[in-house]
Design a protein around this motif. Structure first.
Motif, mmCIF file in Angstrom:
data_model
loop_
_atom_site.group_PDB
_atom_site.id
_atom_site.type_symbol
_atom_site.label_atom_id
_atom_site.label_comp_id
_atom_site.label_asym_id
_atom_site.label_seq_id
_atom_site.Cartn_x
_atom_site.Cartn_y
_atom_site.Cartn_z
ATOM 1 N N HIS A 280 0.811 -1.216 0.000
ATOM 2 C CA HIS A 280 0.000 0.000 0.000
ATOM 3 C C HIS A 280 0.847 1.270 0.000
ATOM 4 C CE1 HIS A 280 -3.015 -2.948 1.586
ATOM 5 N NE2 HIS A 280 -3.784 -2.290 0.748
ATOM 6 N N GLY A 281 2.139 1.121 -0.273
ATOM 7 C CA GLY A 281 3.017 2.289 -0.366
ATOM 8 C C GLY A 281 3.669 2.684 0.939
ATOM 9 N N GLY A 282 3.718 1.788 1.918
ATOM 10 C CA GLY A 282 4.322 2.098 3.207
ATOM 11 C C GLY A 282 5.835 2.250 3.115
ATOM 12 N N HIS A 283 6.397 3.022 4.056
ATOM 13 C CA HIS A 283 7.841 3.261 4.105
ATOM 14 C C HIS A 283 8.416 2.676 5.386
ATOM 15 C CE1 HIS A 283 7.673 6.089 0.704
ATOM 16 N NE2 HIS A 283 6.561 6.530 1.259
ATOM 17 N N ILE A 284 9.599 2.095 5.276
ATOM 18 C CA ILE A 284 10.295 1.608 6.467
ATOM 19 C C ILE A 284 11.008 2.756 7.157
ATOM 20 C CG2 ILE A 284 12.131 0.097 7.325
ATOM 21 C CD1 ILE A 284 11.518 -1.820 5.060
ATOM 22 N N VAL A 285 11.704 3.563 6.366
ATOM 23 C CA VAL A 285 12.511 4.649 6.927
ATOM 24 C C VAL A 285 11.644 5.889 7.087
ATOM 25 C CG1 VAL A 285 14.601 6.022 6.657
ATOM 26 C CG2 VAL A 285 14.544 3.684 5.809
ATOM 27 N N ILE A 286 11.165 6.101 8.297
ATOM 28 C CA ILE A 286 10.357 7.270 8.618
ATOM 29 C C ILE A 286 10.944 7.942 9.853
ATOM 30 C CG2 ILE A 286 8.309 6.155 7.647
ATOM 31 C CD1 ILE A 286 7.297 5.804 10.513
ATOM 32 N N GLN A 287 10.389 9.084 10.219
ATOM 33 C CA GLN A 287 10.920 9.821 11.355
ATOM 34 C C GLN A 287 10.911 8.992 12.633
ATOM 35 O OE1 GLN A 287 12.205 13.067 10.922
ATOM 36 N NE2 GLN A 287 13.110 12.509 12.870
ATOM 37 N N GLY A 288 9.861 8.196 12.820
ATOM 38 C CA GLY A 288 9.760 7.388 14.027
ATOM 39 C C GLY A 288 10.877 6.375 14.175
ATOM 40 N N LEU A 289 11.414 5.881 13.056
ATOM 41 C CA LEU A 289 12.504 4.915 13.118
ATOM 42 C C LEU A 289 13.711 5.525 13.808
ATOM 43 C CD1 LEU A 289 13.647 2.103 12.211
ATOM 44 C CD2 LEU A 289 14.492 3.274 10.174
ATOM 45 N N PHE A 290 13.977 6.796 13.511
ATOM 46 C CA PHE A 290 15.136 7.457 14.105
ATOM 47 C C PHE A 290 14.823 7.998 15.497
ATOM 48 C CE2 PHE A 290 16.133 7.267 9.669
ATOM 49 C CZ PHE A 290 17.492 6.978 9.664
ATOM 50 N N ASP A 291 13.614 8.523 15.677
ATOM 51 C CA ASP A 291 13.257 9.063 16.988
ATOM 52 C C ASP A 291 13.227 7.975 18.052
ATOM 53 O OD1 ASP A 291 13.035 11.540 15.890
ATOM 54 O OD2 ASP A 291 10.859 11.531 15.750
ATOM 55 N N GLN A 292 12.686 6.806 17.718
ATOM 56 C CA GLN A 292 12.483 5.756 18.710
ATOM 57 C C GLN A 292 13.534 4.658 18.676
ATOM 58 O OE1 GLN A 292 10.391 6.548 20.903
ATOM 59 N NE2 GLN A 292 9.588 8.258 19.710
ATOM 60 N N PHE A 293 14.431 4.684 17.680
ATOM 61 C CA PHE A 293 15.473 3.658 17.626
ATOM 62 C C PHE A 293 16.850 4.252 17.342
ATOM 63 C CE2 PHE A 293 11.656 1.151 16.985
ATOM 64 C CZ PHE A 293 11.894 0.088 17.854
ATOM 65 N N SER A 294 17.002 5.550 17.553
ATOM 66 C CA SER A 294 18.298 6.181 17.362
ATOM 67 C C SER A 294 18.595 7.188 18.465
ATOM 68 C CB SER A 294 18.356 6.868 15.993
ATOM 69 O OG SER A 294 19.614 7.430 15.770
ATOM 70 N N THR A 295 17.569 7.929 18.867
ATOM 71 C CA THR A 295 17.763 8.935 19.923
ATOM 72 C C THR A 295 16.887 8.675 21.138
ATOM 73 O OG1 THR A 295 16.103 10.392 18.916
ATOM 74 C CG2 THR A 295 18.400 10.718 18.256
ATOM 75 N N VAL A 296 16.240 7.523 21.217
ATOM 76 C CA VAL A 296 15.415 7.215 22.376
ATOM 77 C C VAL A 296 16.302 7.159 23.620
ATOM 78 C CG1 VAL A 296 15.585 4.693 22.108
ATOM 79 C CG2 VAL A 296 13.594 5.688 23.242
ATOM 80 N N THR A 297 15.839 7.693 24.723
ATOM 81 C CA THR A 297 16.556 7.920 26.000
ATOM 82 C C THR A 297 17.659 8.956 25.844
ATOM 83 O OG1 THR A 297 18.276 6.202 25.861
ATOM 84 C CG2 THR A 297 16.097 5.535 26.682
ATOM 85 N N GLY A 298 17.658 9.680 24.718
ATOM 86 C CA GLY A 298 18.636 10.743 24.495
ATOM 87 C C GLY A 298 19.659 10.366 23.450
ATOM 88 N N ALA A 299 20.417 11.373 22.985
ATOM 89 C CA ALA A 299 21.450 11.138 21.976
ATOM 90 C C ALA A 299 22.422 10.077 22.466
ATOM 91 C CB ALA A 299 22.193 12.451 21.687
ATOM 92 N N GLY A 300 22.747 9.127 21.596
ATOM 93 C CA GLY A 300 23.653 8.054 21.956
ATOM 94 C C GLY A 300 22.992 6.908 22.683
ATOM 95 N N MET A 301 21.659 7.007 22.931
ATOM 96 C CA MET A 301 20.908 5.960 23.640
ATOM 97 C C MET A 301 21.643 5.559 24.921
ATOM 98 S SD MET A 301 19.542 3.669 20.433
ATOM 99 C CE MET A 301 18.466 2.743 21.512
ATOM 100 N N THR A 302 21.791 6.515 25.825
ATOM 101 C CA THR A 302 22.665 6.368 26.992
ATOM 102 C C THR A 302 22.012 5.693 28.189
ATOM 103 O OG1 THR A 302 22.042 8.630 27.607
ATOM 104 C CG2 THR A 302 24.099 8.348 26.390
ATOM 105 N N ILE A 303 20.788 5.163 28.057
ATOM 106 C CA ILE A 303 20.116 4.580 29.218
ATOM 107 C C ILE A 303 20.899 3.377 29.771
ATOM 108 C CG2 ILE A 303 18.654 2.982 27.921
ATOM 109 C CD1 ILE A 303 17.644 5.071 31.015
ATOM 110 N N GLY A 304 21.571 2.641 28.895
ATOM 111 C CA GLY A 304 22.388 1.522 29.369
ATOM 112 C C GLY A 304 23.515 2.002 30.263
#
Length: 365
Positions: free
Chosen positions: A207-231
């Motif tokens: 149906h024309g869906g995209h894998i690479v969208i803003q949410g991919l980066f917001d929730q799997f690149s910068t989640v918990t902050g830049a560098g994903m520092t929660i660990g």
């Protein structure tokens, strides 16, 4: 939702928000450009809105169920005077950016070169600003009208639709790859996914869906902050021996849950710290890249385009953008972040601990 009769109400909210996101863009860009140049921003923003509306016309077919009442070609001539919401949303985003930038630049050029109507100093500023805007606004309005006439007579389309077909659609295709990054395009991709999800209840490539969208980066690149520092924060809270890392960990834990990690970046610090630079740079592409591959392989569903507030805690945000599978994967990624940071954090912690013990021994002497 259809059975309960609530769908029209959700559509009303969607059409008044995500459905007109390009309007926010064109007004905001022209406004901010003028403001940054020391010029009154509101007239520039309103002029940009006028120009954006001039450039479009109804080009979307009018449907009655599965029956076409007015075709796309007929809409261009028969529905003049109507505003086609198709071009006010994500599909008009690139056109909105172009119009906003051009109008911001030209409008401020006119004002800075004093090509305006000059009124006496006694005239109140609110009134004077209205007259200042007249000449540049008139010139820009005439300019966009000429552009509209050109596209209608020569290309038999509108500039907005032409930009979408020849520029935005290819760019969205380019960004839908492993290395695709472009903020406005990612936002447009997300809006398209949201529209598909709204219509079908799921998103897929068919149906024309995209894998690479803003949410991919917001929730799997910068989640918990830049560098994903929660660990790193978890290590500092529960495993660190140095007083410095333990105290900062306790301070950073709650903000980190809400994606705020400035206490870690500048308190540990990570900034200008070669001992923690490698995991900081490794974790975001590892997270986003693995998520991309899992979606591509069909293990994870396509993200639905929902743009959650950036302070939404992880796992909750994963559920909102893709359901329980994405939520579980997001939790796994956060666990992985702990092990990515662990050897580097332990080494840095040992160094700090030795320094603290040496300072303590020196004080006791």
């Amino acid at each position: 939702m259809n059975q309960t009769g609530l769908t029209p109400f959700w559509n009303q909210a969607y059409n008044a928000s995500f459905g007109i996101v390009s309007v926010f863009a064109v007004v905001g860009i022209a406004y901010q450009w003028a403001k940054n140049e020391g010029v009154e921003g509101l007239p520039a923003g309103m002029t940009a809105f006028v120009g954006f509306l001039i450039l479009m016309n109804s080009t979307t077919p009018v449907m009655n169920g599965a029956k076409t009442v007015v075709s796309a070609q007929q809409a261009l001539t028969l529905l003049q005077g109507f505003i086609d919401r198709t071009w006010l949303g994500g599909q008009g985003m690139i056109a909105a950016i172009i119009v906003g930038l051009i109008i911001g630049w030209i409008y401020t050029w006119f004002v800075k070169h004093k090509i305006t109507i000059k009124l006496p100093e006694q005239v109140p500023p609110a009134v004077a600003n209205s007259f200042i805007a007249l000449i540049p606004a008139a010139v820009l309005t005439a300019m966009w009208l000429c552009v509209y006439i050109f596209f209608e007579k020569v290309a038999h389309t509108t500039m907005t639709q032409w930009i979408y077909t020849t520029i935005q659609t290819p760019l969205q295709g380019i960004t839908d790859s492993f290395g695709g990054i472009a903020g406005p395009i990612l936002g447009a991709n997300a809006l398209q996914n949201a529209a598909i999800f709204k219509k079908y209840g799921y998103v897929d490539a068919a149906h024309g869906g995209h894998i690479v969208i803003q949410g991919l980066f917001d929730q799997f690149s910068t989640v918990t902050g830049a560098g994903m520092t929660i660990g790193l924060v978890v290590f500092m809270c529960f495993m660190a021996r140095s007083a410095q890392m333990r105290s900062i960990g306790k301070l950073a834990l709650v903000p980190g849950i809400f994606n705020i990690n400035e206490p870690v970046l500048f308190g540990v610090p990570i900034v200008m710290n070669p001992m923690l630079a490698l995991p900081f740079f490794i974790m975001p592409p590892l997270s986003a890249g693995s998520t991309y591959l899992l979606i591509k392989a069909g293990i994870l569903p396509y993200l639905n385009g929902v743009q959650v507030p950036w302070t939404t805690p992880p796992v909750i945000s994963g559920f909102l953008i893709g359901g329980w599978k994405v939520a579980i994967w997001q939790a796994i990624i956060l666990i992985i972040s702990f092990f990515v940071y662990l050897p580097f954090a332990r080494s840095y912690d040992n160094m700090l601990y030795k320094q603290e013990q040496a300072a303590k021994a020196k004080e006791e002497k």
